[in-house]
Every structure is written in structure tokens, then in C-alpha cells.
Design a protein around this motif. Structure first.
Motif, PDB file in Angstrom:
ATOM      1  N   LEU A   1       2.588   5.360  -6.047  1.00 56.32           N
ATOM      2  CA  LEU A   1       3.207   6.437  -5.257  1.00 56.32           C
ATOM      3  C   LEU A   1       2.581   6.443  -3.870  1.00 56.32           C
ATOM      4  O   LEU A   1       2.040   7.447  -3.414  1.00 56.32           O
ATOM      5  N   GLN A   2       2.646   5.300  -3.228  1.00 51.40           N
ATOM      6  CA  GLN A   2       2.033   5.126  -1.913  1.00 51.40           C
ATOM      7  C   GLN A   2       3.095   4.758  -0.882  1.00 51.40           C
ATOM      8  O   GLN A   2       4.093   4.135  -1.231  1.00 51.40           O
ATOM      9  N   PRO A   3       2.909   5.141   0.372  1.00 53.19           N
ATOM     10  CA  PRO A   3       1.786   5.914   0.882  1.00 53.19           C
ATOM     11  C   PRO A   3       1.930   7.384   0.509  1.00 53.19           C
ATOM     12  O   PRO A   3       3.048   7.906   0.449  1.00 53.19           O
ATOM     13  N   HIS A   4       0.810   8.049   0.281  1.00 50.13           N
ATOM     14  CA  HIS A   4       0.823   9.459  -0.119  1.00 50.13           C
ATOM     15  C   HIS A   4       1.522  10.314   0.952  1.00 50.13           C
ATOM     16  O   HIS A   4       2.161  11.322   0.633  1.00 50.13           O
ATOM     17  N   GLY A   5       1.387   9.902   2.213  1.00 46.95           N
ATOM     18  CA  GLY A   5       2.034  10.640   3.300  1.00 46.95           C
ATOM     19  C   GLY A   5       3.543  10.737   3.146  1.00 46.95           C
ATOM     20  O   GLY A   5       4.169  11.644   3.688  1.00 46.95           O
ATOM     21  N   HIS A   6       4.126   9.811   2.402  1.00 46.04           N
ATOM     22  CA  HIS A   6       5.573   9.865   2.158  1.00 46.04           C
ATOM     23  C   HIS A   6       5.945  11.203   1.521  1.00 46.04           C
ATOM     24  O   HIS A   6       6.988  11.787   1.833  1.00 46.04           O
ATOM     25  N   TYR A   7       5.084  11.678   0.641  1.00 45.59           N
ATOM     26  CA  TYR A   7       5.347  12.947  -0.052  1.00 45.59           C
ATOM     27  C   TYR A   7       4.879  14.135   0.793  1.00 45.59           C
ATOM     28  O   TYR A   7       5.550  15.152   0.873  1.00 45.59           O
ATOM     29  N   LEU A   8       3.740  13.960   1.447  1.00 49.50           N
ATOM     30  CA  LEU A   8       3.191  15.047   2.268  1.00 49.50           C
ATOM     31  C   LEU A   8       4.107  15.408   3.432  1.00 49.50           C
ATOM     32  O   LEU A   8       4.231  16.566   3.792  1.00 49.50           O
ATOM     33  N   HIS A   9       4.757  14.387   4.010  1.00 49.56           N
ATOM     34  CA  HIS A   9       5.479  14.600   5.265  1.00 49.56           C
ATOM     35  C   HIS A   9       6.987  14.504   5.114  1.00 49.56           C
ATOM     36  O   HIS A   9       7.696  14.267   6.092  1.00 49.56           O
ATOM     37  N   VAL A  10       7.476  14.693   3.897  1.00 50.91           N
ATOM     38  CA  VAL A  10       8.926  14.598   3.724  1.00 50.91           C
ATOM     39  C   VAL A  10       9.640  15.680   4.537  1.00 50.91           C
ATOM     40  O   VAL A  10      10.697  15.420   5.124  1.00 50.91           O
ATOM     41  N   ASP A  11       9.057  16.851   4.568  1.00 55.85           N
ATOM     42  CA  ASP A  11       9.607  17.898   5.415  1.00 55.85           C
ATOM     43  C   ASP A  11       9.222  17.560   6.850  1.00 55.85           C
ATOM     44  O   ASP A  11       8.047  17.349   7.133  1.00 55.85           O
ATOM     45  N   SER A  12      10.182  17.528   7.740  1.00 52.82           N
ATOM     46  CA  SER A  12       9.879  17.102   9.112  1.00 52.82           C
ATOM     47  C   SER A  12       8.909  18.056   9.802  1.00 52.82           C
ATOM     48  O   SER A  12       8.292  17.693  10.790  1.00 52.82           O
ATOM     49  N   LYS A  13       8.751  19.263   9.250  1.00 51.10           N
ATOM     50  CA  LYS A  13       7.849  20.218   9.903  1.00 51.10           C
ATOM     51  C   LYS A  13       6.459  20.233   9.271  1.00 51.10           C
ATOM     52  O   LYS A  13       5.570  20.893   9.748  1.00 51.10           O
ATOM     53  N   SER A  14       6.287  19.505   8.127  1.00 53.41           N
ATOM     54  CA  SER A  14       4.982  19.567   7.454  1.00 53.41           C
ATOM     55  C   SER A  14       4.118  18.367   7.811  1.00 53.41           C
ATOM     56  O   SER A  14       4.584  17.409   8.397  1.00 53.41           O
TER      57      SER A  14
END
Ligand code: SF4
Ligand code: SF4
Length: 329
Positions: free
Chosen positions: A316-329
Motif C-alpha cells: 500500500l505504497q506510497p502511503h501519501g497516496h492515501y494521506l493526500h487523496v483529498d486535495s485539501k489534506s
């Protein structure tokens, strides 16, 4: 066991950070990502690996690869040294500020065997980049011997009609071209609804009962699509159709086992049903009654594992894929 025989159509993700945060971005890029770039050493390893496995050329993407041209150049030099061709470099044009600086960058690219830029031209990018900037970069390319192909030129007239001095978001687009113009972008753009694109367009998709999804879904052969896959700055292989899932690049041909890649390998071997059973039994995932298809369910499980359970799984990499799915997060 997942493994590929022959690779072709590779994209190199040199960085995930981007000046924009487009609503259709399957890679969930945005300015929130760390400012990290692929190293020359990794690029050399990746290019040698690609050559050994039948891939003679790549395209370069991101993120925005020209955010920091000086960090891109070593990757291009590694390609030249290893005999890998560069088909094109993708760009959103936001880095173009003055004709003089752009001419210098374009000259540096040409010296490193880049002769074509893919320049984004569509309503998603127009939410961040004035169309005038796109046209000005295209003009600079023509003046400096750099070939261009606009993706997608079919939007040119509509972009002009929106006005070219400032960005225009999708709400403005819909008010000028009608409410159906947003959902129509799925077909016109040929969107793969993954990552942020899935979040954006889910309201327009038909919701299907969970039982129907599970009845119809077999092993995910999409994971083995070796055309238009990507290798990223962390050395991860990312399948064409399943962003947010990855294996180490060497394991893409050496083999990816369930013991090492519990999500990826289950999807490949048994499909979404096998992953759902695993997520329920091992991690307490509780599915909704309906989803917009198997990939929406897959996304819900993966997001649960990565964010709600805080698992840092190798697939499940890169982890940022999940962290930043919302364009504002
Ligand atoms: S689609 Fe938009 S957000 Fe994604 S990498 Fe391209 S310019 Fe950046
Ligand atoms: S269910 Fe998951 S692995 Fe299968 S095609 Fe969809 S995103 Fe890819």
C-alpha cells in the motif's frame, strides 16, 4: 504468485509533489507531498532493470517533474548513459514564468535527449493553471525546437471560451457548459477512476449491492497489465490500472508472494472477495451495503487499512497516496 514476463510502456515517477492538486489525479499528487526526487543511482538501477526486461524507452511523469528541473536532469542523464530513450516528459506548465528561463530549461532538456513535452490541457488542470500559461509554454517550445503534444487538444476551444487569464474550477466549467459536462468528462478524458478521480466522480457512479460485486469479481488481472505501468522514486512498481498498490520493482518480475504482499497478492490470486475476507477476519473491516464497483470496495478496504488501522504495508505504497487523496489534506 504475481510476476511479469516482459515490460513495455513504462512511466517514471520522479516526484509526487505537484503545484496542482487536480480532481482527476489518480496518483493523488498535490503540494502537500514531501519535496523528494528520484536519485540518479536509483534511476540507473531502474533503467538497467527495464533494459533487461525488454523495455527500451520511458516517459517521465509525476507529480510535476519540472517543479525542480535540476533534480530531473540527473535522471535524464542516467537514461542517456544506460541507453534508455525518453519518449516525452509530462508537464502541467505551471513552472513556465518567463520565456528566458523556459528557454534555458528547454535547452537543458534537449541536451539530455528530451525532444517532446506532453503538456496538459483540460478542465482539471485549468482549475490551477491559467490557460494563457499553457499556450505561452507551447509557444516557447515551438521557438526552442521542443516538440509538443497537448493532452487533450480536444478541449482547446472550451478552454478559450472559459477565458485564459485566470484558473477556472469545475464549478465554473459546469455553469458554462452545463451540469452534465462534469460527468461527461469521464468518457471524454478516458478517465481511470482511481485515487482522487474516484473520490471526485463517485457521486456520478451507479451504486451496486455488495453481493453483486462479489459474485461477479474474479482475480484482478488488471494488476498484471505490463503496459503503461510506472516505477517511482521509491523503487516501487505501480500497475497501470491500480494506483495505491505497488510492489518493489524487482519483485514485479521475480515474484510477489502473499506472505510479503498481503493485499496485492490476494487481489491478484483471488480478487476482491479474497481481500475482503482477509480484511474482515484480520482487521475487523465492516463493508457498506453498496459500492460503485469492485475498485471502489478495494479502495475502501485499502484506505481503512492504511489510514484507520494505520498499517504501513509494503503493497500500500506510497502511503501519501492515501494521506493526500483529498486535495485539501
Ligand atoms: S494530474 Fe494534476 S495533480 Fe496530478 S500530477 Fe498532473 S498536474 Fe499534478
Ligand atoms: S479491485 Fe483493486 S486490484 Fe482489482 S482492478 Fe480494482 S483497484 Fe485494481
Amino acid at each position: 504468485m504475481f510476476s511479469l514476463n516482459r515490460l513495455h510502456g513504462c512511466g517514471i515517477i520522479t516526484n509526487y509533489d505537484c503545484s496542482a492538486a487536480c480532481a482527476h489525479c489518480a496518483y493523488c499528487s498535490s503540494p502537500k507531498w514531501p519535496r523528494e526526487n528520484m536519485t540518479r543511482e536509483l534511476a540507473t538501477d531502474l533503467f538497467r532493470f527495464l533494459k533487461r526486461n525488454g523495455c527500451a524507452s520511458v516517459h517521465i511523469g509525476g507529480g510535476e517533474p519540472l517543479l525542480r528541473p535540476d533534480k530531473l536532469f540527473p535522471v535524464l542523464e542516467a537514461a542517456v548513459e544506460t541507453g534508455i530513450g525518453i519518449d516525452y516528459v509530462e508537464t502541467n506548465a505551471a513552472w513556465h514564468k518567463t520565456p528566458e528561463r523556459t528557454a534555458t530549461v528547454l535547452r537543458s532538456l534537449r541536451e539530455r535527449s528530451v525532444d517532446t513535452l506532453l503538456i496538459s490541457m483540460d478542465p482539471f488542470h485549468n482549475a490551477f493553471i491559467p490557460f494563457r500559461q499553457v499556450k505561452d509554454l507551447m509557444r516557447s517550445c515551438h521557438e526552442n525546437g521542443m516538440q509538443v503534444f497537448a493532452w487533450k487538444e480536444a478541449f482547446f476551444d472550451e478552454m478559450e471560451a472559459m477565458g485564459d487569464e485566470v484558473p477556472h474550477d469545475l464549478t465554473e466549467w459546469a455553469s458554462l457548459f452545463g451540469g452534465g459536462s462534469i460527468s461527461g468528462l469521464i468518457r471524454r478524458y478516458g478517465l481511470g477512476l482511481k485515487g482522487r478521480a474516484l473520490e471526485t466522480f463517485r457521486p456520478y457512479l451507479v451504486q451496486v449491492p455488495l453481493e453483486d460485486i462479489l459474485r461477479d469479481a474474479g482475480p484482478c488481472t488488471e494488476l498484471a497489465g505490463a503496459y503503461h505501468f510506472h516505477l517511482d522514486l521509491h523503487g516501487q512498481f505501480i500497475p497501470q490500472s491500480c494506483q495505491g498498490l505497488s510492489v518493489h520493482y524487482q519483485d514485479a518480475v521475480r515474484g510477489a508472494l502473499v506472505s510479503e504482499y498481503p493485499v496485492f497478492a490476494r487481489l491478484h490470486e483471488g480478487g476482491i472477495g479474497l481481500l475482503l475476507d482477509h480484511a474482515r477476519e484480520t482487521y475487523g473491516f465492516v463493508p457498506d451495503a453498496k459500492y460503485a464497483g469492485k475498485c471502489d470496495l478495494c479502495w475502501a478496504i485499502r484506505r481503512y487499512l492504511a489510514l484507520d488501522r494505520g498499517l504501513d504495508l509494503p503493497d500500500l505504497q506510497p502511503h501519501g497516496h492515501y494521506l493526500h487523496v483529498d486535495s485539501k489534506s
